[in-house]
Motif scaffolding. Sequence first.
Motif, short mmCIF file in Angstrom:
data_model
loop_
_atom_site.label_atom_id
_atom_site.label_comp_id
_atom_site.label_asym_id
_atom_site.label_seq_id
_atom_site.Cartn_x
_atom_site.Cartn_y
_atom_site.Cartn_z
N TYR A 140 0.86 -1.17 0.00
CA TYR A 140 0.00 0.00 0.00
C TYR A 140 0.90 1.23 0.00
N CYS A 162 -0.91 4.99 -0.21
CA CYS A 162 -1.60 6.21 0.22
C CYS A 162 -2.23 6.05 1.59
N TRP A 163 -2.55 4.83 1.95
CA TRP A 163 -3.14 4.60 3.27
C TRP A 163 -2.07 4.72 4.35
N GLY A 219 -7.77 5.88 -1.07
CA GLY A 219 -7.88 5.06 -2.28
C GLY A 219 -7.22 5.60 -3.53
N CYS A 223 -3.72 5.44 -4.52
CA CYS A 223 -2.56 4.81 -5.16
C CYS A 223 -2.91 3.54 -5.91
N ARG A 224 -3.97 2.88 -5.53
CA ARG A 224 -4.47 1.64 -6.15
C ARG A 224 -3.49 0.48 -5.97
N CYS A 245 -3.19 -1.42 -3.11
CA CYS A 245 -3.62 -2.43 -2.13
C CYS A 245 -4.70 -3.34 -2.70
N CYS A 276 -8.08 -0.92 1.02
CA CYS A 276 -8.16 0.18 2.00
C CYS A 276 -9.51 0.87 1.97
S1 FES Z 1 -3.39 2.02 0.01
FE1 FES Z 1 -3.57 3.37 -1.70
S2 FES Z 1 -5.41 2.63 -2.66
FE2 FES Z 1 -5.31 1.45 -0.85
#
Ligand code: FES
Lengths: 899, 423, 154
Positions: A32, A34-35, A43, A45-46, A48, A67
């Motif tokens: 992951y 961005c989380w 949501g 970065c896509r 995870c 996430c």
């Molecule tokens: S951690 Fe970035 S989309 Fe889920």
Amino acid sequence: MVKITIDGNVYEVDPKDNLLQTILSLGLDLPYFCWHPALGSVGSCRQCAVKKYSGEDDQKGRIVMACMEPVVDGMRISVNDPEVKDFRANIIELLMTNHPHDCPVCDEGGECHLQDVTLMSGHNYRQFDFNKRTHNNQYLGPFINHEMNRCIQCYRCVRFYREYAGGRDFNVFSSRNRVFFGRYEDGVLENEFSGNLAEVCPTGVFTDKTYKQHFTRKWDLTTAPSICHNCSLGCNIIAGERYGTIRRIASRYNGKVNGYFICDRGRFGYEYVNSDQRIREPLRRGQASGRLEPVDRETVFNYFKKIFDKKPRLLGIGSPKASLESNHALQMLVGKENFFAGVSAVEHQLTLKAIQILKEGPAEVPSLRETEKADTVLILGEDVTNTAPMLALSLRQASRQKPMELPIKMNVPTWHEMAVLELMQDERSPFFVLTPTETKLDDIATAVYRNAPDNIARLAHAVAHYIDSAAPEVENLSEEETELVKQIAENLLSSKQPLIVSGTSCLNESLLEAAANITRALKKRQKSPWIFLTVPEANSVGLALLDEKDLNQAIEKALSDSYDALIILENDLYRRIEEDKANKLFDAFEHVIVLHYLHNSTTDKANLVVPVGPFSESDGTLVNNEGRAQRFYQVFYPGDSVKESWRWLGQIITGHGLNGRSELSKLDDFIEALVRDFPELKAVKDLAPNADFRIAGQKIPRQSHRYSGRTSMNANVNVSEPKPPEDEDSPMSFTMEGYQGMPPSPFISRFWYPGWNSVQAVNKFQIEVGGALRGGDPGLRVFEPQTDSDAPYYTRIPEAFKPQKDQWFAIPVFHIFGSDELSIYTPGVAELAPKPYLLLNQKDAESFSGEKVNVLLDGKQIELTVKTSSSFPSGMVGIPFGLPEMKIFKFPNWVKISG
Amino acid sequence: MERPLTQHIRPGETLTITDYQKHGGYEGLKAALKMSPKEVQDTVKRAHLRGRGGAGFPTGLKWSFVPIGDDAPRPRYLIANGDEMEPGTFKDRLLVEGNPHQLIEGMIISAYAIQAEIGYVFLRWAYKKGEKIIQKALAEAYEAGLLGKNILGSGFDFDLYLHTSAGRYICGEETALLNSLEGKRANPRAKPPFPQTSGLFGKPTIVNNIETLCNVPHILRNGADWYKKISLSEDGGTKIFGVSGKVKKPGLWELPLGVTLKEVLEEYAGGMQDGLKFRGLLPGGASTDFLTEEHLDIKLDYAGVEKAGSRLGTGTMIVLDDKTCVVGMVLNLEHFFAQESCGWCTPCREGLPWSEKILARIENGQGKMQDLEILEGLTKTLGPGNTFCALAPGAMEPLQSALKYFREDFERHIKEQRCPRRS
Amino acid sequence: MLSDKERTEIEEHSRHYPRKQAAVIEALKVVQSHRGYVSDENVKDIAEFLEMTPDEVDSVATFYNLIFRKPVGEHVILLCDSVSCWIMGYETIMDHLRAKLKIEPGQTTEDGKFTLLTIPCLGACDRAPAMMIDNDLHGNLTVQKIDEILKKYK
Ligand code: FES
Ligand SMILES: Cc1cc2nc3c(=O)[nH]c(=O)nc-3n(C[C@H](O)[C@H](O)[C@H](O)COP(=O)(O)O)c2cc1C
Ligand code: SF4
């Protein structure tokens, strides 16, 4: 609890978290970007992605972002499905298209989340063969380095800086594949928590500039768990060393105290340890030269031997910056009646008062991190950003607590950051800031009240009275004040978890009493209020628990009694009391012995200076503002002359067979002795396993298994590899040898886990992601509030503040950068510290013609530049506290100004 | 054949409020105000009106998700989506410039149906003429007591404002539009929660396309049954179809849903320009899959176009002829999409520029056979559900279908290391 | 400093929203309509007026392609480069404009008269190729027509 199936295995989980967090908490790997557990899900970065199946018959499933996915009973997902694995590899491939691949020269290399995820996702072969887009970098101040080309646009930095930390001078600019994260124009980042960008950023865009100046790879650092010494909150830190210098401070997760973050003073204010002002060998004042001259260790002992020849009377002065063990060792040496806390009378009185209030209850005392859960906050007197910075960060989160009720009501999960922010809009928890000066929390305040400390105390007393009429009444409040009293009181009464924050920085006892009264009144009204009080220094509470006598009493005693020697522990008295008083004290002694790590005005007075280790070269225990004892450990072995204060003192005690103490050589001996003398402190013994502790017969290494260059590091000096130093004080070794698994939580000196080289590895150390460390968060309270007590109301209501005709009431103004004695040795901190000034109300300032005025302080004239504020109370002046250019003087105090 | 939306619109002219009222304007509103909001919703539901903004979501159903009880959050908002930046799309412009009161009436009725207090027309930047026209019409409507407090004595209040954008295609995506209206960067928002419950400023909000809203007065005036009947399809009503590209008569026509593709192309657009052959078209704007010769007989309604492997989208078609290079056309499209990516999510932000770069290389005669594999991979990675919003999946539709139907064009470019259609 | 007129116009827009900061895009457009573009100074002025930071204003300003953050010529030519116009021969028009004005897209003529920019879809696909100069739309462009049109802006 609900049941979910992941790749065919059934797990029972709590549905409170999103799917990504749940998967990580189960100990599974899922990449992951961005989380972040503290920042929630957006949501973007896509990375995870997992497969989600809709029912038993669904073979195909569809890709979802874990996430953004709530956990629901019976859900079936796959992390390892080939299609979704491919997808994750494609995402990282896309992220890497523009990345400069400059790992060898990147400070993040080796502890880079981007590196980890690239490996974890299985992207190895690069297909993108076009030019990369490039960016210009910005100057962001002395702490943070900017290298935008490494950016993977996870938006974490801007979310941390703006939404979490409340900074408004940093943002995201432009759009599409040109988005840029930085400032509107080059300049110093204004937020006090900007250093966390270095840890929040999953790659090398934002890195620690102080680290860069003496960089070494993470795996080449010798690291130890430590406690920040820069304020009273006791944030947990990891300090890293190589070649005898501390290279950087990182935050050490503690689920109860600082969570994931630390403030910039804590992170960057470590350079005093490496300073050329460091004292690294014993010094004796030469009889002929009158100057301090290096001597050997034996000379120190001989010096004492001479003194002890005549069964001397020694006067000992402790320090709120030194450990319990060191203070207690001095106390043992000089005897309890001859030991004095090394702080001014007012400071000590207030600290004792704070402890009394905390102990008496009935308010509960939250931990620092728990304050985030308060849904109504009342701050009395304290500019927390500058006196206890991380508290400001926690309270900022508390300001979201009340508005969070709406998303909860609408079934929007609290981790869904995007939706939560939208629903909250400008809504904030009821939040009241009552301080003499403007604060950085004013932006989230429901109401602010700027007034003299006494008037704040009066208003607060009136709040208590409003809540319970049995609390003493306050007369002559203005209509506006009465209205504010009502507003505050009603909000406290209607809240689920009210929190009263105050502290000692206004040097006003009534404020503390008023804070206590409000909690007592609330308790009468069946509320369970929280109280959180800040004190001046890292071990102010610990010192106050050891001794109630202050510096004024020390001076009196010294002047009235006959003493042979004065021993001062890690303390510069010229920062604690007025210069003439300090001089008087020193003049009373033939022998002045100072244990310190830095040259300062006090060591200038010493006949003998004993070189002791600062936090990085000592073990010990501190008690923070809430009464939590926490252990810090020596990072490295500094050589034979620098020792912990307690060790020097112990050797002197045992060397002279004093006080019936025979065995005082290892840390555990001192802890044992401490607890024997102060049974109240028995928790100190249980903070961590003692030095004999072994895991599978092994010690816990301070160096990583990848530590490099051991045999060659000093080859230019000596080709034969010296025997590594032994640590007899803790179960940790100074080397890479030892147990390679996860240590007990008090001994975590780095977050690393196979496949997780970055700080994100912390997930693996927690029972559940974002929660307590495995085995419990280290640190134990030495006292707990008596929540069922019926402590009476304080009844003394101060007079309303009355401006005087030709006198001004001076209060100290605190600065995160500048007010602290040690952090200012970091050049960047010094750069950001204010120049000396005099704060005046705008109208008041009009009575002076020039930009500068002369202030008569403790009988001395000082010229100061005037700074004005429209809200600063009239009739008062604010003087920056603790700046190196300004000698300490008496606060609070009436002063004269001319100009 | 009925053309309720456009029958009174004359090229280059704008209906004033009196013109509009002469033709039965604001009668629908009067009828609606006599009903309960729920009844208005039901009428629109029964009319089978589906959104004209591209996704075709049933309008009445969408409205019914708005909480309108006494304890529901307020204010509620209604927004007309007039961003219309999808290349090849120019239908809402006609409605705005030709008959602004039709839109305003549609908005008042729709606002009434969801009990919205505040409305905005979100108009794309380039519609400067439309901007003036709406401003004027709004003033007329306020003047006539059709907007503001207590509309036509009904006790219903509704304020309507115009917001013109500052560019960027993503503003048309309804949640990005909300952010833009709030004065923020137009990044889309995650759904759920849907705008119907947490929209503009966190309040319940409906976003409808301008054409959708323009249908509403007619449904209320003439009834759901009439509306269903004027269509040739399950979907109610008419649709404004448009054609651009090298046809004889590019333009817009309001036609019943369910007309055939061939009819529109041949009868209305006049067929291909002389000397050119039809190769394919994008049926509903730039973000729909190509259809080819074999699809000419399909019915133009939501299901019909979907069965053919594409989407009705905005109903405005872009025609590809045999002298125009398909690789160049797709390159142009991906250039557009790459430029218009908001930069929020990885696949779109990084994937679209990559596809553009590869297409440019192929078009310029430097392509490699592996490039086609990478392109195909990107169409999957950037597919529906994988990105944060529908921009990138939309961008992949023309690319994936071009690779399917016109693969030999791509291969020839690579083999010959040049664009065969360029001299 | 913002002019009184600009302030009034921005305030007018702010009234349409529950928080005045929502009008920041309008504010940028107001300033641009008066000054042709939004300078660094203007960003700070708008920020102050709307109680925002320059960082916040510029974060929004730089997102939208029709907020000009650099000086532009007296007239801005926006030539549509999207698909319908491309099919209908936008490239010829562009080549002609480049040759005639002696500038590349993104540049301003030496006399400061024209700035040439491309723009995605003007919504005039049935009149392709199309361009906008200032607030006027010109469709069905041909090389000859361009010369006529440009004359009007002398
Ligand atoms: S951690 Fe970035 S989309 Fe889920
Ligand atoms: C990238 C993108 C651009 C869009 N642009 C528009 C637009 O310009 N106009 C529009 O009405 N809908 C547009 N939409 C669709 C809207 O998100 C939304 O579905 C629509 O406005 C709803 O209205 P309707 O239900 O009346 O069709 C766009 C969607 C996406 C993903
Ligand atoms: S797909 Fe992602 S980057 Fe592209 S426009 Fe949507 S949210 Fe923005």
